[in-house]
Each structure stands twice: as structure tokens, then as C-alpha cells.
Design a protein around this motif. Sequence first.
Motif, PDB file in Angstrom:
ATOM      1  N   LEU A 114      17.927  40.209  65.967  1.00  0.00           N
ATOM      2  CA  LEU A 114      16.798  39.555  65.296  1.00  0.00           C
ATOM      3  C   LEU A 114      15.515  40.369  65.456  1.00  0.00           C
ATOM      4  O   LEU A 114      14.760  40.547  64.498  1.00  0.00           O
ATOM      5  CB  LEU A 114      16.600  38.136  65.829  1.00  0.00           C
ATOM      6  N   ALA A 115      15.277  40.880  66.659  1.00  0.00           N
ATOM      7  CA  ALA A 115      14.074  41.690  66.885  1.00  0.00           C
ATOM      8  C   ALA A 115      14.122  42.966  66.045  1.00  0.00           C
ATOM      9  O   ALA A 115      13.115  43.362  65.446  1.00  0.00           O
ATOM     10  CB  ALA A 115      13.938  42.039  68.365  1.00  0.00           C
ATOM     11  N   GLY A 116      15.276  43.606  65.989  1.00  0.00           N
ATOM     12  CA  GLY A 116      15.406  44.840  65.206  1.00  0.00           C
ATOM     13  C   GLY A 116      15.240  44.603  63.717  1.00  0.00           C
ATOM     14  O   GLY A 116      14.553  45.353  63.023  1.00  0.00           O
ATOM     15  N   THR A 117      15.847  43.527  63.224  1.00  0.00           N
ATOM     16  CA  THR A 117      15.719  43.185  61.807  1.00  0.00           C
ATOM     17  C   THR A 117      14.267  42.819  61.478  1.00  0.00           C
ATOM     18  O   THR A 117      13.752  43.207  60.434  1.00  0.00           O
ATOM     19  CB  THR A 117      16.654  42.016  61.448  1.00  0.00           C
ATOM     20  N   ALA A 118      13.623  42.088  62.382  1.00  0.00           N
ATOM     21  CA  ALA A 118      12.218  41.723  62.171  1.00  0.00           C
ATOM     22  C   ALA A 118      11.329  42.963  62.156  1.00  0.00           C
ATOM     23  O   ALA A 118      10.391  43.053  61.361  1.00  0.00           O
ATOM     24  CB  ALA A 118      11.756  40.747  63.244  1.00  0.00           C
ATOM     25  N   LEU A 119      11.622  43.925  63.021  1.00  0.00           N
ATOM     26  CA  LEU A 119      10.836  45.157  63.044  1.00  0.00           C
ATOM     27  C   LEU A 119      10.969  45.909  61.724  1.00  0.00           C
ATOM     28  O   LEU A 119       9.967  46.299  61.110  1.00  0.00           O
ATOM     29  CB  LEU A 119      11.272  46.053  64.205  1.00  0.00           C
ATOM     30  N   VAL A 120      12.198  46.106  61.261  1.00  0.00           N
ATOM     31  CA  VAL A 120      12.424  46.838  60.006  1.00  0.00           C
ATOM     32  C   VAL A 120      11.784  46.101  58.834  1.00  0.00           C
ATOM     33  O   VAL A 120      11.041  46.692  58.041  1.00  0.00           O
ATOM     34  CB  VAL A 120      13.935  47.065  59.768  1.00  0.00           C
ATOM     35  N   GLY A 121      12.047  44.802  58.730  1.00  0.00           N
ATOM     36  CA  GLY A 121      11.469  44.025  57.635  1.00  0.00           C
ATOM     37  C   GLY A 121       9.961  43.954  57.709  1.00  0.00           C
ATOM     38  O   GLY A 121       9.272  44.074  56.691  1.00  0.00           O
ATOM     39  N   GLY A 122       9.433  43.772  58.914  1.00  0.00           N
ATOM     40  CA  GLY A 122       7.980  43.706  59.084  1.00  0.00           C
ATOM     41  C   GLY A 122       7.289  44.997  58.681  1.00  0.00           C
ATOM     42  O   GLY A 122       6.265  44.976  57.989  1.00  0.00           O
ATOM     43  N   VAL A 151      16.244  36.720  52.336  1.00  0.00           N
ATOM     44  CA  VAL A 151      17.707  36.687  52.413  1.00  0.00           C
ATOM     45  C   VAL A 151      18.192  37.497  53.613  1.00  0.00           C
ATOM     46  O   VAL A 151      19.059  37.053  54.368  1.00  0.00           O
ATOM     47  CB  VAL A 151      18.332  37.200  51.099  1.00  0.00           C
ATOM     48  N   ALA A 152      17.624  38.679  53.822  1.00  0.00           N
ATOM     49  CA  ALA A 152      18.043  39.517  54.960  1.00  0.00           C
ATOM     50  C   ALA A 152      17.757  38.819  56.290  1.00  0.00           C
ATOM     51  O   ALA A 152      18.596  38.858  57.202  1.00  0.00           O
ATOM     52  CB  ALA A 152      17.337  40.872  54.914  1.00  0.00           C
ATOM     53  N   TYR A 153      16.609  38.175  56.411  1.00  0.00           N
ATOM     54  CA  TYR A 153      16.295  37.468  57.652  1.00  0.00           C
ATOM     55  C   TYR A 153      17.256  36.308  57.888  1.00  0.00           C
ATOM     56  O   TYR A 153      17.714  36.082  59.001  1.00  0.00           O
ATOM     57  CB  TYR A 153      14.856  36.957  57.659  1.00  0.00           C
ATOM     58  N   LEU A 154      17.568  35.564  56.846  1.00  0.00           N
ATOM     59  CA  LEU A 154      18.514  34.461  56.988  1.00  0.00           C
ATOM     60  C   LEU A 154      19.895  34.970  57.396  1.00  0.00           C
ATOM     61  O   LEU A 154      20.570  34.362  58.235  1.00  0.00           O
ATOM     62  CB  LEU A 154      18.590  33.654  55.695  1.00  0.00           C
ATOM     63  N   ILE A 155      20.311  36.080  56.821  1.00  0.00           N
ATOM     64  CA  ILE A 155      21.602  36.668  57.183  1.00  0.00           C
ATOM     65  C   ILE A 155      21.596  37.104  58.642  1.00  0.00           C
ATOM     66  O   ILE A 155      22.573  36.891  59.366  1.00  0.00           O
ATOM     67  CB  ILE A 155      21.955  37.821  56.230  1.00  0.00           C
TER      68      ILE A 155
END
Length: 136
Positions: free
Chosen positions: A71-79, A116-120
Motif C-alpha cells: 500500500l505504501a509503495g502503490t501510494a508513493l507511485v500514484g502520489g 482503480v489501482a488504489y482499490l486493487i
Amino acid sequence: MEVETMLRKSQIAALTLLAAIMWAGVTYQIKHNPNPGETREIMRFLLAPVGGVISVWLCKVVGRLSNEQLLAGTALVGGLAMVLDGAALRWFHGLYGFNEQVLRVAAAGLLWGYGVAYLIAIVWVSLATRKQPGLS
């Protein structure tokens, strides 16, 4: 056994590079295919979950993330990508094009894709932690 949830500097660096590459790819696609047509635009929205799974998987692989770090990694990339999108739409909107309709559709697609990516990522982590008893 202690679970590492904080990202290491090497992971942050790898994920920052991934965010920049993914952002540049999507920006290129928006710039060079601004009017894909209504059918193709609907297909982009419908296929967003596939792109979301690929994005989350890329974050996991490139960042060498544990399930607890996903979650932290996905949030970093998306953010990071959102910050770049926000700056581009505000100050460098010509990067995507000058047509207001194109910009509005592009912005909607970007928001949809991030959501969608965050939900996944949330579902991915939830399913992964259910398979590992003892993790909360």
C-alpha cells in the motif's frame, strides 16, 4: 518475526523512477492519441482494472515490496504521478494538448485509473494477508 512496513531508500528510488516512467508513458499516449473515439474511450475505462493489476504488480516487483509494504509503495507511485499530472494540467497543460474537452477527458481517465489501482492494491493486500495467518 518483525514485519518491515516502511520503505527503504532503494525502494523509494526504484518506485520514484517507476512513477516517472509510467507517468511519461500515459502522458505520451494522451498527447499522441487525444481523440480515440467514444468506443475506445469506454474500453479504456472498462479495462482500467487490468491496468490497475499490472500497475500494482509492477510496484510490487520493481520496488521489491512485501505485502505489508504494497500500500505504501502503490501510494508513493500514484502520489508522485498525481503531483506530476497536477503540475502538468495546471502549468503545462499543452503537454497533454490545448483542447479543453481533451483535457477534461484525460483528467477523468487519470483519476479513474488512480482510483482503480488504489482499490486493487487494497484488495491485493487484504487477500494476501488473509493467506498469512498471524498477520494483522
